[in-house]
Design a protein around this motif. Structure first.
Motif, PDB file in Angstrom:
ATOM      1  N   HIS A 273       8.325  17.647   2.033  1.00  0.00           N
ATOM      2  CA  HIS A 273       8.589  16.871   3.184  1.00  0.00           C
ATOM      3  C   HIS A 273       8.234  17.717   4.413  1.00  0.00           C
ATOM      4  O   HIS A 273       7.183  17.163   5.193  1.00  0.00           O
ATOM      5  N   LYS A 277       4.207  17.414   6.221  1.00  0.00           N
ATOM      6  CA  LYS A 277       4.248  16.618   7.561  1.00  0.00           C
ATOM      7  C   LYS A 277       3.749  18.015   8.519  1.00  0.00           C
ATOM      8  O   LYS A 277       2.826  17.663   9.259  1.00  0.00           O
ATOM      9  N   THR A 393       4.071   9.113   4.557  1.00  0.00           N
ATOM     10  CA  THR A 393       3.484  10.034   5.284  1.00  0.00           C
ATOM     11  C   THR A 393       1.875  10.254   4.944  1.00  0.00           C
ATOM     12  O   THR A 393       0.919  10.223   6.003  1.00  0.00           O
TER      13      THR A 393
END
Lengths: 452, 174
Positions: A273, A277, A393
């Motif tokens: 994650h 990102k 995302t």
């Protein structure tokens, strides 16, 4: 299973019961019984989360309120009375949390909130004791003492809030140390003890309690160290580049963790994650020629270039490429091998500006390709690993890229009215299609995660 | 996860140990140190107040150190400044050295700035850990005004190895 997973499981069960009843697999009476059982469980999970949120907020408010109340009457008290009050509040918070809620098992969440309150009061105690006795020590030491003082309780009580607080405090301590050196006119831009404490003291706790939030916290704290080290050297271009390389490194480390035991595999999602990102955010800016121009100028044309920070991206690129190929060789899964090989290729491209003086436009084009590869890779990774957040995302990043390129390439070419009409229409159509795609991918993930 | 009671309170005791160590650090100096008075000199016209404490400065906050080679003292180095008695029960800074003196009273400080004064001397900005004094909220301006008028005297406790702690701030006629 964590509360969120339980909630998703119950939601899936309720949908399945509906389907079984429609298809005649279960009788109506049995379906009603099953529905009641799992709905109660879902409500219980929701109540449990609510208790946790309210008790944590309550603990924070009580802690702050106690501090403010004492502060309002502070000046009239004698020194040792002040110390007695501070120690009493601190001990009271911990003892209440342990004896009334944790040990008795009556409400573990309220007990955890009291521990957090105690952790905050401990920090307040450090500041107030320094005031009472006019201690003029090096101020960042107070934050360090706060962070380290929490760790024994983290290990003994398994308190995730205290673990997260400790990690945040270590990052704050690093920032204060750099600021202190900077104010003295020093140029030291690194604090190696930060990594010793983060990886030597906090990471074992993260692993021991399998704390996904703690793993993400460590990843973010490491990024903050790199960003502050870069800022303290006042190089904007290499900061973006270094953080991009750091994000790549996190993704590679996550791939390696997936080859290890169940604990590391469970924690790898957090690094995915943060890494996804981070790389997407940094590479978004590097899609613009002006950002690449800054980078090329910093690497090749600064006359007073000194220090190690400018070479961090280059070292990171090599490390990421090497690690990625090693991990790829150990992977059984075809997608993971492909992901590692892709990350290695990106890392080698990432090192390009250090090998030859590239044109800023060329570099920006390369990063546009990298950004697209990472956003689509994030979607694919999310589907394969059952992580809906990664899918979102990736899709968001792709949509943002389309919008940004449209503005960048067509703003000057089209009539203004036509520009906005076409742009708006493309965005609307794109949003509808992406939302359909996102929903179908999420259903695919949830079906795969909770199917029999 | 419910920990055992002894382990839990042992972990809590670590935090109390840190706090007690902070108290003892100050208390050991205050209890065993010799009392010394230093005149508080006015500092920069910028605000002295940060939060609810005032920044104090002394004559010996900036000292001249004889050196046998340029750049002998650098930021972060420990220095020792001898204290000499002057009129009015006050003390002021004298000789500067890079190691503790064998006898007499002296203060241990840390170099925060260093610049060349001549071929054989450096000017040093030194911090001794006695530069902050916490005041009741709302009283800082008054303390600041008195410091500018030269009416404040800092009362320190100084140990034999140069460590010091602020005991009190007194007001005197300039």
């Amino acid at each position: 299973m964590k509360d969120e997973e339980q909630g998703r499981f119950r939601a899936w069960m309720l949908e399945e019961i509906e389907a079984w009843q429609r298809e005649g697999l279960v009788a109506d009476g049995l379906a009603a019984t099953l529905r009641t059982r799992y709905a109660e469980g879902a409500e219980s999970a929701a109540r449990s989360r609510l208790i946790s949120i309210f008790s944590t907020l309550g603990a924070i408010l009580v802690g702050l309120g106690a501090i403010l109340f004492v502060a309002a009457h502070w000046e009239g008290l004698e020194r040792w009375s002040k110390v007695a009050i501070l120690f009493g509040l601190l001990f009271g918070a911990y003892a209440s949390g342990y004896e009334l809620f944790l040990r008795s098992g009556s409400s573990p969440r309220v007990g955890a909130a009291f521990l957090l309150m105690g952790g905050l009061l401990y920090g307040a105690n450090i500041g107030l004791i320094a005031q009472i006795f006019h201690l003029n020590a090096h101020s960042p030491n107070g934050i360090l003492a706060w962070a380290l003082g929490l760790l024994p309780l983290v290990y003994v009580a398994g308190s995730e809030p205290l673990l997260l607080l400790s990690i945040v405090l270590l990052a704050v301590w690093n920032g204060l140390e750099l600021d202190y050196v900077h104010r003295l006119g020093g140029l030291r831009a690194w604090n190696p003890f930060f990594w010793v404490l983060l990886l030597g003291a906090a990471l074992p706790a993260v692993r021991r309690f399998s704390s996904a939030a703690g793993m993400a916290g460590i990843a973010l704290a490491g990024g903050s160290w790199l960003a502050l080290a870069g800022i303290s050297r006042a190089y904007e271009g290499p900061i973006l580049y270094s953080l991009f390389g750091y994000g790549l490194l996190l993704l590679v480390v996550a791939r390696w963790m997936r080859t290890q035991d169940t604990v590391w595999r469970a924690l790898s999602g957090s690094l995915d994650h943060v890494g996804a990102k981070g790389t997407l955010a940094m590479s978004f800016f590097l899609c613009y020629p002006w950002a690449c121009k800054e980078l090329v100028r910093d690497i090749w044309h600064r006359t007073a270039v000194e220090g190690w920070i400018q070479f961090v991206p280059f070292v990171l690129a090599g490390a990421v490429a090497a690690c990625a190929m090693v991990v790829a060789g150990r992977m059984q899964d075809r997608f993971e091998r492909l992901a590692c090989t892709g990350l290695a290729a990106i890392a080698l491209l990432f090192a390009l500006p250090f090998v030859t003086e590239v044109e800023d436009v060329t570099l920006a084009i390369v990063f546009n390709g990298i950004f697209l590869a990472l956003s689509l890779g994030s979607v694919r990774l999310g589907v394969v690993e059952g992580q809906g957040d990664l899918v979102n995302t990736g899709l968001w990043a792709f949509g943002l890229w389309v919008a940004a390129r449209y503005f960048q390439w067509f703003f000057d070419l089209l009539d203004m009215g036509l520009f906005f009409v076409i742009g708006g229409s493309v965005l609307l159509y794109g949003a509808i299609q992406m939302e359909k795609l996102r929903k179908s991918l999420q259903e695919k993930i949830q079906g795969g995660a909770h199917g029999p | 996860m419910v920990p055992d009671r002894p382990k839990f309170y042992a972990a809590v005791a670590v935090q109390f140990a840190v706090l007690v160590a902070m108290i003892l650090q100050s208390f050991s100096i205050l209890a065993s140190g010799r009392e010394v008075r230093l005149k508080v000199v006015p500092v920069d016209p910028r605000s002295l107040i940060s939060g609810d404490y005032v920044i104090l400065s002394y004559d010996l906050s900036t000292v001249t150190a004889s050196v046998d080679a340029p750049g002998k003292y650098r930021v972060g180095d420990a220095v020792y400044v001898r204290l000499t008695d002057v009129v009015g029960g006050l003390s002021e800074g004298g000789e500067v050295a890079d190691r503790p003196f064998a006898s007499g009273l002296f203060l241990r400080g840390t170099v925060r700035q260093a610049w060349e004064h001549s071929d054989s001397a450096q000017r040093l900005r030194v911090e001794y850990g006695i530069e902050s004094w916490y005041v009741p909220e709302g009283t800082g301006r008054e303390v600041e005004r008195k410091a500018r008028e030269g009416r404040l005297v800092a009362v320190l406790a100084v140990t034999g190895d140069g460590r010091s702690a602020l005991k009190a701030i007194e007001e005197r006629e300039p």
